[in-house]
Design a protein around this motif. Structure first.
Motif, PDB file in Angstrom:
ATOM      1  N   ALA A 194      12.865   5.358   3.913  1.00  0.00           N
ATOM      2  CA  ALA A 194      11.572   4.805   3.519  1.00  0.00           C
ATOM      3  C   ALA A 194      11.698   3.782   2.398  1.00  0.00           C
ATOM      4  CB  ALA A 194      10.627   5.934   3.108  1.00  0.00           C
ATOM      5  N   LEU A 195      12.462   4.075   1.369  1.00  0.00           N
ATOM      6  CA  LEU A 195      12.537   3.172   0.224  1.00  0.00           C
ATOM      7  C   LEU A 195      13.114   1.823   0.626  1.00  0.00           C
ATOM      8  CD1 LEU A 195      12.202   2.546  -2.740  1.00  0.00           C
ATOM      9  CD2 LEU A 195      14.344   3.761  -3.202  1.00  0.00           C
ATOM     10  N   PHE A 196      14.166   1.817   1.411  1.00  0.00           N
ATOM     11  CA  PHE A 196      14.773   0.579   1.895  1.00  0.00           C
ATOM     12  C   PHE A 196      13.750  -0.207   2.717  1.00  0.00           C
ATOM     13  CE2 PHE A 196      19.114  -1.264   2.645  1.00  0.00           C
ATOM     14  CZ  PHE A 196      18.725  -2.347   3.409  1.00  0.00           C
ATOM     15  N   LYS A 197      13.073   0.475   3.620  1.00  0.00           N
ATOM     16  CA  LYS A 197      12.100  -0.202   4.486  1.00  0.00           C
ATOM     17  C   LYS A 197      10.932  -0.760   3.674  1.00  0.00           C
ATOM     18  CE  LYS A 197      11.229   2.041   8.399  1.00  0.00           C
ATOM     19  NZ  LYS A 197      10.978   3.212   9.298  1.00  0.00           N
ATOM     20  N   PHE A 198      10.461   0.009   2.685  1.00  0.00           N
ATOM     21  CA  PHE A 198       9.350  -0.460   1.859  1.00  0.00           C
ATOM     22  C   PHE A 198       9.738  -1.732   1.094  1.00  0.00           C
ATOM     23  CE2 PHE A 198       7.339   4.033   1.227  1.00  0.00           C
ATOM     24  CZ  PHE A 198       6.875   4.000   2.526  1.00  0.00           C
ATOM     25  N   VAL A 199      10.899  -1.701   0.439  1.00  0.00           N
ATOM     26  CA  VAL A 199      11.315  -2.836  -0.375  1.00  0.00           C
ATOM     27  C   VAL A 199      11.540  -4.071   0.497  1.00  0.00           C
ATOM     28  CG1 VAL A 199      13.180  -3.731  -1.831  1.00  0.00           C
ATOM     29  CG2 VAL A 199      12.250  -1.444  -2.243  1.00  0.00           C
ATOM     30  N   ALA A 200      12.222  -3.901   1.634  1.00  0.00           N
ATOM     31  CA  ALA A 200      12.470  -5.032   2.526  1.00  0.00           C
ATOM     32  C   ALA A 200      11.155  -5.646   3.000  1.00  0.00           C
ATOM     33  CB  ALA A 200      13.312  -4.583   3.708  1.00  0.00           C
ATOM     34  N   GLU A 204       9.440  -9.405   2.000  1.00  0.00           N
ATOM     35  CA  GLU A 204       9.247 -10.351   3.100  1.00  0.00           C
ATOM     36  C   GLU A 204       7.777 -10.614   3.393  1.00  0.00           C
ATOM     37  OE1 GLU A 204      11.481  -8.697   6.333  1.00  0.00           O
ATOM     38  OE2 GLU A 204      13.326  -8.605   5.137  1.00  0.00           O
ATOM     39  N   GLY A 205       6.889  -9.989   2.607  1.00  0.00           N
ATOM     40  CA  GLY A 205       5.458 -10.215   2.794  1.00  0.00           C
ATOM     41  C   GLY A 205       4.871  -9.505   3.988  1.00  0.00           C
ATOM     42  N   ARG A 206       5.538  -8.438   4.447  1.00  0.00           N
ATOM     43  CA  ARG A 206       5.029  -7.659   5.570  1.00  0.00           C
ATOM     44  C   ARG A 206       4.386  -6.370   5.068  1.00  0.00           C
ATOM     45  NH1 ARG A 206       8.742  -5.318   7.999  1.00  0.00           N
ATOM     46  NH2 ARG A 206      10.640  -5.946   6.852  1.00  0.00           N
ATOM     47  N   PRO A 207       3.442  -5.813   5.835  1.00  0.00           N
ATOM     48  CA  PRO A 207       2.877  -4.514   5.433  1.00  0.00           C
ATOM     49  C   PRO A 207       3.904  -3.406   5.604  1.00  0.00           C
ATOM     50  CG  PRO A 207       1.994  -5.204   7.570  1.00  0.00           C
ATOM     51  CD  PRO A 207       2.790  -6.362   7.043  1.00  0.00           C
ATOM     52  N   ILE A 208       3.789  -2.374   4.797  1.00  0.00           N
ATOM     53  CA  ILE A 208       4.648  -1.210   4.939  1.00  0.00           C
ATOM     54  C   ILE A 208       3.958  -0.197   5.850  1.00  0.00           C
ATOM     55  CG2 ILE A 208       5.724  -1.564   2.696  1.00  0.00           C
ATOM     56  CD1 ILE A 208       4.018   0.742   1.608  1.00  0.00           C
ATOM     57  N   GLU A 209       4.739   0.541   6.601  1.00  0.00           N
ATOM     58  CA  GLU A 209       4.203   1.568   7.489  1.00  0.00           C
ATOM     59  C   GLU A 209       4.143   2.895   6.739  1.00  0.00           C
ATOM     60  OE1 GLU A 209       6.762   1.503  10.905  1.00  0.00           O
ATOM     61  OE2 GLU A 209       5.642  -0.143  11.833  1.00  0.00           O
ATOM     62  N   VAL A 210       2.941   3.462   6.652  1.00  0.00           N
ATOM     63  CA  VAL A 210       2.715   4.688   5.887  1.00  0.00           C
ATOM     64  C   VAL A 210       2.266   5.776   6.857  1.00  0.00           C
ATOM     65  CG1 VAL A 210       1.453   5.749   3.983  1.00  0.00           C
ATOM     66  CG2 VAL A 210       2.074   3.318   3.871  1.00  0.00           C
ATOM     67  N   TYR A 211       3.133   6.764   7.071  1.00  0.00           N
ATOM     68  CA  TYR A 211       2.841   7.799   8.058  1.00  0.00           C
ATOM     69  C   TYR A 211       1.905   8.871   7.498  1.00  0.00           C
ATOM     70  CZ  TYR A 211       6.411   5.614  10.898  1.00  0.00           C
ATOM     71  OH  TYR A 211       7.115   4.703  11.643  1.00  0.00           O
ATOM     72  N   ASN A 212       1.222   9.536   8.421  1.00  0.00           N
ATOM     73  CA  ASN A 212       0.233  10.558   8.080  1.00  0.00           C
ATOM     74  C   ASN A 212      -0.795  10.012   7.098  1.00  0.00           C
ATOM     75  OD1 ASN A 212      -0.747  13.186   8.600  1.00  0.00           O
ATOM     76  ND2 ASN A 212       0.100  13.942   6.677  1.00  0.00           N
ATOM     77  N   ASP A 270       2.156   7.916  -4.822  1.00  0.00           N
ATOM     78  CA  ASP A 270       2.776   7.724  -6.134  1.00  0.00           C
ATOM     79  C   ASP A 270       4.162   7.100  -5.995  1.00  0.00           C
ATOM     80  OD1 ASP A 270       0.543   8.825  -7.361  1.00  0.00           O
ATOM     81  OD2 ASP A 270       1.383  10.858  -7.374  1.00  0.00           O
ATOM     82  N   PHE A 271       4.862   7.467  -4.930  1.00  0.00           N
ATOM     83  CA  PHE A 271       6.172   6.858  -4.671  1.00  0.00           C
ATOM     84  C   PHE A 271       6.002   5.361  -4.395  1.00  0.00           C
ATOM     85  CE2 PHE A 271       9.755   5.897  -1.754  1.00  0.00           C
ATOM     86  CZ  PHE A 271      10.807   6.235  -2.591  1.00  0.00           C
ATOM     87  N   ILE A 272       5.004   5.010  -3.577  1.00  0.00           N
ATOM     88  CA  ILE A 272       4.747   3.595  -3.280  1.00  0.00           C
ATOM     89  C   ILE A 272       4.353   2.857  -4.552  1.00  0.00           C
ATOM     90  CG2 ILE A 272       3.241   2.012  -2.016  1.00  0.00           C
ATOM     91  CD1 ILE A 272       3.147   4.188   0.222  1.00  0.00           C
ATOM     92  N   ALA A 283       1.702  -3.572  -2.411  1.00  0.00           N
ATOM     93  CA  ALA A 283       2.092  -3.362  -1.015  1.00  0.00           C
ATOM     94  C   ALA A 283       0.860  -3.369  -0.128  1.00  0.00           C
ATOM     95  CB  ALA A 283       2.821  -2.032  -0.866  1.00  0.00           C
ATOM     96  N   GLU A 284       0.952  -4.082   0.968  1.00  0.00           N
ATOM     97  CA  GLU A 284      -0.071  -3.987   2.011  1.00  0.00           C
ATOM     98  C   GLU A 284       0.325  -2.845   2.928  1.00  0.00           C
ATOM     99  OE1 GLU A 284      -1.848  -6.552   5.796  1.00  0.00           O
ATOM    100  OE2 GLU A 284      -0.481  -7.509   4.357  1.00  0.00           O
ATOM    101  N   ARG A 285      -0.608  -1.947   3.215  1.00  0.00           N
ATOM    102  CA  ARG A 285      -0.284  -0.733   3.948  1.00  0.00           C
ATOM    103  C   ARG A 285      -0.839  -0.753   5.371  1.00  0.00           C
ATOM    104  NH1 ARG A 285      -0.955   0.237  -1.351  1.00  0.00           N
ATOM    105  NH2 ARG A 285       0.101   1.991  -2.401  1.00  0.00           N
ATOM    106  N   THR A 286      -0.030  -0.310   6.318  1.00  0.00           N
ATOM    107  CA  THR A 286      -0.487  -0.001   7.665  1.00  0.00           C
ATOM    108  C   THR A 286      -0.449   1.513   7.798  1.00  0.00           C
ATOM    109  OG1 THR A 286       0.383  -2.066   8.603  1.00  0.00           O
ATOM    110  CG2 THR A 286      -0.029  -0.245  10.123  1.00  0.00           C
ATOM    111  N   LEU A 287      -1.625   2.127   7.894  1.00  0.00           N
ATOM    112  CA  LEU A 287      -1.703   3.586   7.926  1.00  0.00           C
ATOM    113  C   LEU A 287      -1.500   4.083   9.357  1.00  0.00           C
ATOM    114  CD1 LEU A 287      -4.722   4.163   5.505  1.00  0.00           C
ATOM    115  CD2 LEU A 287      -2.270   4.074   4.982  1.00  0.00           C
ATOM    116  N   LEU A 288      -0.568   5.012   9.520  1.00  0.00           N
ATOM    117  CA  LEU A 288      -0.195   5.518  10.837  1.00  0.00           C
ATOM    118  C   LEU A 288      -0.308   7.033  10.865  1.00  0.00           C
ATOM    119  CD1 LEU A 288       3.025   3.356  11.341  1.00  0.00           C
ATOM    120  CD2 LEU A 288       0.785   2.966  12.388  1.00  0.00           C
TER     121      LEU A 288
END
Length: 340
Positions: A194-200, A204-212, A270-272, A283-288
């Motif tokens: 998750a941390l690697f994916k969030f930072v990348a 890059e200006g992309r939303p992060i995928e946030v599960y649950n 809190d981690f985000i 961070a722009e979030r995509t809620l999944l």
């Protein structure tokens, strides 16, 4: 003469950090890693290059499940400690490629146990996972809790290795400690974490995928803290007497499981927020929805770990996340998936 340790998965995230720690402590380290392409092998090769710069490190590139590879290594090097970190990781990937978990985690551990049976080390230490607690809802998780309802084939494969190791400990007197790791993070982490994916994504200006939809809690454990605990557990060979009321020591074998966590669950939000602070951008979030095989929360009871190793290191979350971000920026160009 230096003591010898065999580290499987030495070019992986945790195996790399552990091998470096052992080398710093004066061990001679024999590392085994297949450099598979589950994620970018270039990252594994960069880790390996760091290890090979250090005197006392010897590397073998091969698969743990290949018959005879581990037995030959243990016959040749007679390691005092064997630290088994090689495995097919990832909960979500186990839905796509379950056979790789069967081969690496179960068949690979079988080869390890057979090698240890023929060439017994003073202590065999094997990585497991907090995922084995599965559907358990009572927290914090204690090693003596029942763990019978795994939620993914990854978790099931790791629970199987715990049972396999117990049988060998009982039948052949092999001293075995298994670690249940809780959400490890830090520099040199895997791209599927998750941390690697969030930072990348954020760079890059992309939303992060946030599960649950963000309703998750994890016992985030900084990699240096985990490695410190593992290093301290090497001399803690399972004996005849429990060390505390919640000791998981087997009544019929020199075998135990030990949680390694931070004992402080953190909400995903809190981690985000810690990632946003480290990067200095929102961070722009995509809620999944929740992913199949995942669990909403983890939390380690570390009473046994403390009894075996003394006071733990506990890196603050903000400090650990910042260390990862600093590493990432030094290794990767912002907005580019390639290394510098």
């Amino acid at each position: 003469m230096s003591r010898t340790a065999l580290v499987t998965g030495a070019a992986g995230f945790i195996g790399f950090h552990l091998a470096r720690r052992l080398l710093a402590d004066g061990w001679r380290v024999v590392g085994l890693d297949a450099l598979t392409d589950y994620y970018d092998p270039a990252l594994k090769r960069r880790r390996l290059a760091r290890l090979e710069e250090t005197a006392g490190y010897a590397h073998v590139t091969d698969r743990i499940e290949a018959p005879g590879v581990l037995a030959d290594l243990m016959a040749e090097h007679a390691p005092e400690a064997v630290l088994h970190l090689a495995a097919q990781a990832g909960v979500r990937y186990s839905l796509e490629a379950p056979r790789s978990y069967l081969e690496s985690n179960i068949a690979g551990t079988f080869e390890l146990l057979e090698a240890a049976r023929a060439h017994p080390p003073a202590h065999l230490l094997i990585a497991s996972t907090s995922s084995v607690y599965g559907a358990n809802t009572a927290m914090p998780y204690a090693e003596t809790d029942r763990a019978d309802h795994q939620m993914s084939f990854y978790a099931a494969s790791k629970k199987a290795t715990e049972a396999m190791a117990h049988s060998y400990a009982h039948l052949f007197g092999l001293p075995v400690t298994l670690f249940r790791f809780f959400t490890v993070y830090g520099p040199w982490g895997r791209p599927d974490m998750a941390l690697f994916k969030f930072v990348a994504a954020m760079l890059e200006g992309r939303p992060i995928e946030v599960y649950n939809r963000g309703e998750m809690m994890r016992d985030f454990t900084y990699v240096d803290d985990l490695v410190e605990a593992v290093a301290r557990l090497i001399p803690a060979v399972p004996g005849a007497q429990p060390v505390c009321e919640t000791d998981s020591l087997s009544p019929v074998a020199p075998w135990r499981v030990v949680n390694i966590g931070n004992a402080q669950p953190v909400r995903l939000g809190d981690f985000i927020a810690a990632v946003e602070a480290a990067l200095g951008r929102p961070a722009e979030r995509t809620l999944l929805p929740m992913q199949p095989g995942d669990v909403p929360a983890t939390w380690a009871d570390v009473t046994l770990l403390d009894a075996l190793t003394g006071p733990r290191r506990a890196t603050p979350l903000a400090e650990g996340v910042q260390a990862f971000v600093d590493w990432y920026l030094s290794e990767y160009r912002a907005g580019d998936a390639g290394p510098r």
